[in-house]
Design an enzyme around this catalytic site. Structure first.
Site, short mmCIF file in Angstrom:
data_model
loop_
_atom_site.label_atom_id
_atom_site.label_comp_id
_atom_site.label_asym_id
_atom_site.label_seq_id
_atom_site.Cartn_x
_atom_site.Cartn_y
_atom_site.Cartn_z
N SER A 201 0.81 -1.22 0.00
CA SER A 201 0.00 0.00 0.00
C SER A 201 0.84 1.27 0.00
O SER A 201 0.41 2.29 -0.56
CB SER A 201 -0.97 0.00 1.19
N HIS A 254 1.16 4.81 4.28
CA HIS A 254 0.25 5.46 3.34
C HIS A 254 0.63 6.93 3.14
O HIS A 254 0.74 7.41 2.01
CB HIS A 254 -1.19 5.36 3.83
#
Length: 276
Positions: A201, A254
């Protein structure tokens, strides 16, 4: 490949593709929300755009219908090609995109067979000072996923964004974005939660940031991301930060990944403008 234009009506798209085929230029159609027309040989882009301008002036011209007959599309005169699922996957993804997807799947299978802990002992961010020179660990944390939903979500985005970057900007650019974002997002995440984390991610968020800003600042790069999707990415970060869904998320990775992607896109688009 270069996207020439999009048509709302797939039959009109097929008419233009058929006509260009009679002129010795091969175009393909990809069905998304609209019918996207792509050119493989980018050296013919100017010629195709000139023909497109003439086509749009009068798409009902008999020569375009005649071209469809010559191309073998009789019946109603026009139809659009349907591409099988795997053909569409293959067409969008380059070798680096595929290698990463396969590596993630192999590691995921290994985790199901051997257990998460066993695989993490080999691939996780260095969790002991004696491991700091095992340099692969600074990157291989991105290969580990802890649920089917986790890997499917990340690989879908990787294929969509990474494939676009590789097809338009080359394998080298995708490799650079991947390595830098994996390294820096991993570094930030281990400061937040320690070394026991994994997932692609951080890299995916880097690609989101890169594709969006590069497309905004340098449309000629041929990559873009709808603003709605970058807003979704920001909402997802906020949701993860405040634990709105009760899910364990790598929030540090992230945020760091998104920042890396935006920074790289800013620099690359600046350099592209200087070259003009």
């Amino acid at each position: 490949m270069l996207m020439i234009t999009s048509f709302a009506n797939p039959r009109v798209a097929q008419a233009f593709v058929d006509y260009m085929a009679t002129q010795g230029v091969i175009l393909t159609i990809q069905q998304h929300n609209q019918s996207d027309v792509w050119l493989a040989d980018e050296s013919q882009a100017e010629r195709v755009r000139a023909e497109l301008a003439r086509f749009l002036e009068n798409p009902a011209d008999p020569r375009y219908l005649a071209a469809s007959w010559l191309a073998g599309h009789t019946g109603s005169g026009l139809h659009y090609r349907r591409y099988p699922f795997f053909a569409a996957l293959r067409e969008r993804a380059g070798p680096v995109t595929w290698v990463m997807m396969i590596a993630c799947v192999v590691v995921f299978i290994a985790m199901q067979i051997l257990g998460d802990q066993e695989v993490m002992l080999w691939l996780a961010w260095p969790f002991d000072p004696t491991l700091k020179f095992e340099f692969w660990r600074y990157f291989t944390h991105a290969l580990m996923h802890f649920s089917l939903m986790h890997i499917l979500f990340n690989l879908l985005w990787w294929w969509y964004l990474g494939g676009a970057v590789e097809k338009r900007l080359g394998s080298g650019k995708l490799i650079v974005i991947t390595l830098i974002s994996a390294l820096l997002s991993g570094y930030v995440q281990q400061k937040f939660s320690g070394p026991w984390f994994g997932g692609l991610s951080g890299v995916v968020y880097a690609l989101m940031g890169y594709v969006w800003l590069r497309g905004e600042r340098d449309p000629q790069s041929g990559i873009y991301l709808q603003r709605g999707l970058i807003i979704f990415a920001l909402i997802w970060i906020v949701a993860g930060w405040f634990d709105l869904f009760g899910m364990s998320m790598a929030n540090g990775a992230h945020i760091a990944g998104l920042a890396v992607g935006l920074a790289m896109a800013f620099v690359d688009s600046l350099n592209a403008r200087k070259r003009k």
